[in-house]
Design a protein around this motif. Structure first.
Motif, PDB file in Angstrom:
ATOM      1  N   GLY A 164      -6.010  -8.495   4.928  1.00 11.15           N
ATOM      2  CA  GLY A 164      -5.278  -9.105   3.832  1.00 11.15           C
ATOM      3  C   GLY A 164      -3.894  -8.513   3.675  1.00 11.15           C
ATOM      4  O   GLY A 164      -3.719  -7.288   3.736  1.00 11.15           O
ATOM      5  N   LEU A 165      -2.900  -9.381   3.491  1.00 10.52           N
ATOM      6  CA  LEU A 165      -1.533  -8.941   3.227  1.00 10.52           C
ATOM      7  C   LEU A 165      -1.253  -9.105   1.735  1.00 10.52           C
ATOM      8  O   LEU A 165      -1.561 -10.155   1.156  1.00 10.52           O
ATOM      9  CB  LEU A 165      -0.533  -9.755   4.043  1.00 10.52           C
ATOM     10  N   TRP A 259      -9.002  -3.808  -1.835  1.00  7.74           N
ATOM     11  CA  TRP A 259      -7.552  -3.953  -1.964  1.00  7.74           C
ATOM     12  C   TRP A 259      -7.168  -3.756  -3.426  1.00  7.74           C
ATOM     13  O   TRP A 259      -8.003  -3.788  -4.324  1.00  7.74           O
ATOM     14  CB  TRP A 259      -7.080  -5.318  -1.456  1.00  7.74           C
ATOM     15  N   GLU A 260      -5.895  -3.583  -3.654  1.00 10.00           N
ATOM     16  CA  GLU A 260      -5.385  -3.341  -5.002  1.00 10.00           C
ATOM     17  C   GLU A 260      -5.120  -4.676  -5.705  1.00 10.00           C
ATOM     18  O   GLU A 260      -4.310  -5.483  -5.236  1.00 10.00           O
ATOM     19  CB  GLU A 260      -4.100  -2.512  -4.942  1.00 10.00           C
ATOM     20  N   VAL A 261      -5.807  -4.902  -6.818  1.00  8.82           N
ATOM     21  CA  VAL A 261      -5.614  -6.113  -7.608  1.00  8.82           C
ATOM     22  C   VAL A 261      -4.512  -5.844  -8.638  1.00  8.82           C
ATOM     23  O   VAL A 261      -4.641  -4.933  -9.465  1.00  8.82           O
ATOM     24  CB  VAL A 261      -6.914  -6.529  -8.324  1.00  8.82           C
ATOM     25  N   LEU A 291      -5.511 -12.679   7.638  1.00  7.75           N
ATOM     26  CA  LEU A 291      -5.540 -12.806   9.094  1.00  7.75           C
ATOM     27  C   LEU A 291      -6.950 -12.515   9.576  1.00  7.75           C
ATOM     28  O   LEU A 291      -7.561 -11.529   9.160  1.00  7.75           O
ATOM     29  CB  LEU A 291      -4.578 -11.821   9.747  1.00  7.75           C
ATOM     30  N   VAL A 292      -7.471 -13.369  10.440  1.00 11.09           N
ATOM     31  CA  VAL A 292      -8.756 -13.130  11.087  1.00 11.09           C
ATOM     32  C   VAL A 292      -8.451 -12.608  12.482  1.00 11.09           C
ATOM     33  O   VAL A 292      -7.831 -13.306  13.287  1.00 11.09           O
ATOM     34  CB  VAL A 292      -9.605 -14.412  11.161  1.00 11.09           C
ATOM     35  N   SER A 307       3.921  -1.251   5.917  1.00 11.38           N
ATOM     36  CA  SER A 307       3.672  -1.690   4.549  1.00 11.38           C
ATOM     37  C   SER A 307       2.169  -1.835   4.353  1.00 11.38           C
ATOM     38  O   SER A 307       1.420  -1.905   5.327  1.00 11.38           O
ATOM     39  CB  SER A 307       4.385  -3.020   4.286  1.00 11.38           C
ATOM     40  N   PRO A 308       1.705  -1.888   3.108  1.00  7.99           N
ATOM     41  CA  PRO A 308       0.262  -1.939   2.864  1.00  7.99           C
ATOM     42  C   PRO A 308      -0.403  -3.174   3.481  1.00  7.99           C
ATOM     43  O   PRO A 308       0.118  -4.291   3.392  1.00  7.99           O
ATOM     44  CB  PRO A 308       0.168  -1.988   1.333  1.00  7.99           C
ATOM     45  N   VAL A 309      -1.519  -2.961   4.143  1.00  5.66           N
ATOM     46  CA  VAL A 309      -2.394  -4.032   4.598  1.00  5.66           C
ATOM     47  C   VAL A 309      -3.819  -3.602   4.272  1.00  5.66           C
ATOM     48  O   VAL A 309      -4.096  -2.407   4.179  1.00  5.66           O
ATOM     49  CB  VAL A 309      -2.261  -4.333   6.109  1.00  5.66           C
ATOM     50  N   TYR A 310      -4.696  -4.579   4.082  1.00  5.80           N
ATOM     51  CA  TYR A 310      -6.047  -4.258   3.653  1.00  5.80           C
ATOM     52  C   TYR A 310      -7.080  -4.845   4.615  1.00  5.80           C
ATOM     53  O   TYR A 310      -6.939  -5.990   5.060  1.00  5.80           O
ATOM     54  CB  TYR A 310      -6.314  -4.821   2.250  1.00  5.80           C
ATOM     55  N   ARG A 311      -8.099  -4.070   4.906  1.00  5.01           N
ATOM     56  CA  ARG A 311      -9.248  -4.573   5.655  1.00  5.01           C
ATOM     57  C   ARG A 311     -10.212  -5.109   4.598  1.00  5.01           C
ATOM     58  O   ARG A 311     -10.978  -4.346   4.006  1.00  5.01           O
ATOM     59  CB  ARG A 311      -9.868  -3.434   6.463  1.00  5.01           C
ATOM     60  N   ILE A 312     -10.187  -6.412   4.361  1.00  4.75           N
ATOM     61  CA  ILE A 312     -10.858  -6.956   3.180  1.00  4.75           C
ATOM     62  C   ILE A 312     -12.216  -7.588   3.461  1.00  4.75           C
ATOM     63  O   ILE A 312     -12.919  -7.970   2.525  1.00  4.75           O
ATOM     64  CB  ILE A 312      -9.971  -7.995   2.460  1.00  4.75           C
ATOM     65  N   GLY A 313     -12.604  -7.735   4.728  1.00  5.72           N
ATOM     66  CA  GLY A 313     -13.894  -8.359   4.985  1.00  5.72           C
ATOM     67  C   GLY A 313     -14.143  -8.561   6.463  1.00  5.72           C
ATOM     68  O   GLY A 313     -13.405  -8.061   7.319  1.00  5.72           O
TER      69      GLY A 313
END
Length: 324
Positions: A164-165, A259-261, A291-292, A307-313
């Protein structure tokens, strides 16, 4: 409170798309693909929606043009396409030249961020159709991607990772519900946003923050390989947009809390007493592009990103989006 209760029926919109597909079966992606020699031209069109109502109230007109460009170029980006050109449509009851210039300057800034150019547009003056001092805008983008480099999700498999971006906030979706919550809160657009980590930012300034244009960041990631699908998180949120990129039989497990909400979503949910499911189907919740990617690509993206990126799933067997 719900999005439907605020006047927007996502299910009715989905039904309309299903009916359109009966007439035009190729419809349904984030962008429309047209074959041109060895390439695909990718087209998209969109508007800014009722966020414009807040522009009228706050007097902030110089950033909605960025929103306008973002909504279209982020869509064509999901095919791996580089934006080439943009055209706008500006309609109002009576042209206010100074105001219109502010909007167009925002569009120009959006095009710069998307590394494309404003190639034309249309201005319509329609007395009696719009309220005095109000306007509507829409935009149209075209991009290009080589046929053998198009991203279409066909190679996605179980175990692939969702990256997730971050979004900049609400972006340009869900504002009918946002405005309903604001009315219920008893606060004004000039009041400070409660719970905003001590920042002295007004509600109006937070809500008018322009949509992130992901073009340069995502194209750089794509150039290094491993990206199999992309979802622009707009109307329909996580719930409706992420499954659009999966082959049949695959779904997503989302790791809530990974991730940060942003505080604005926490405030909206608290004041509106909005259920988690409605939040995830209405707003981007702090992630504007998903992104998958392969596991190997996921490790590289996280390690190399400045920059921040998240491994969301991750991708799982099944259908739809599941939250863990």
């Amino acid at each position: 409170m719900t999005y439907k209760g605020a006047g927007v029926d996502i299910d009715a919109g989905a039904e309309l798309v299903r009916r359109i597909r009966k007439m035009a079966p190729w419809i349904g992606g984030f962008g429309g693909l047209l074959e041109y020699k060895d390439d695909y031209l990718v087209l998209s069109t969109d508007g800014v929606g009722t966020k414009l109502k807040l522009a009228f109230e706050t007097g902030i007109h110089d950033t909605v043009g960025i929103d306008l460009v973002a909504m279209s170029v982020n869509d064509i980006l999901t095919s791996g396409a580089k934006p080439l050109g943009f055209a706008d449509y500006f309609a109002t009851s009576k042209i206010d030249v100074d105001l219109a210039e502010k909007v167009i300057k925002g569009i120009m800034r959006g095009c710069e961020q998307a590394d494309c150019t404003l190639r034309g547009g249309e201005t319509a003056e329609m007395p009696g159709f719009y309220a005095d001092g109000e306007y509507d805008i829409s935009g149209f983008a075209v991009g290009v991607v080589e046929k053998d480099k198009v991203i279409d999700g066909k190679n996605i498999v179980e175990g692939d990772i969702l990256i997730g971006l971050p979004s900049s906030g609400v972006h340009s979706n869900g504002f009918s519900l946002v405005r309903s919550v604001l009315d219920k809160s008893g606060l004004s657009l000039t009041d400070q946003l409660p719970g905003n980590d001590g920042k002295t930012t007004t509600i109006g300034e937070v809500l008018m923050t322009p949509t992130v244009i992901y073009v340069k960041q995502v194209l750089e990631i794509i150039s290094k390989g491993g990206v199999k699908g992309l979802a622009h998180i707009t109307g329909g949120g996580f719930t409706d947009n992420i499954p659009r990129v999966f082959p049949k039989g695959l779904g997503a497990k989302i790791f809530t809390g990974s991730w940060e909400v942003p505080p604005v979503f926490k405030w909206l949910q608290q004041v509106g007493k909005i259920e988690d499911a409605d939040m995830m189907r209405t707003f981007n919740m702090g992630v504007g592009m998903v992104l998958v990617v392969s596991k190997e690509a996921a490790d590289r993206i996280v390690e190399e990103s400045s920059s921040p990126v998240y491994r969301i799933g991750e991708v799982i067997q099944g259908e739809g989006v599941h939250y863990a």
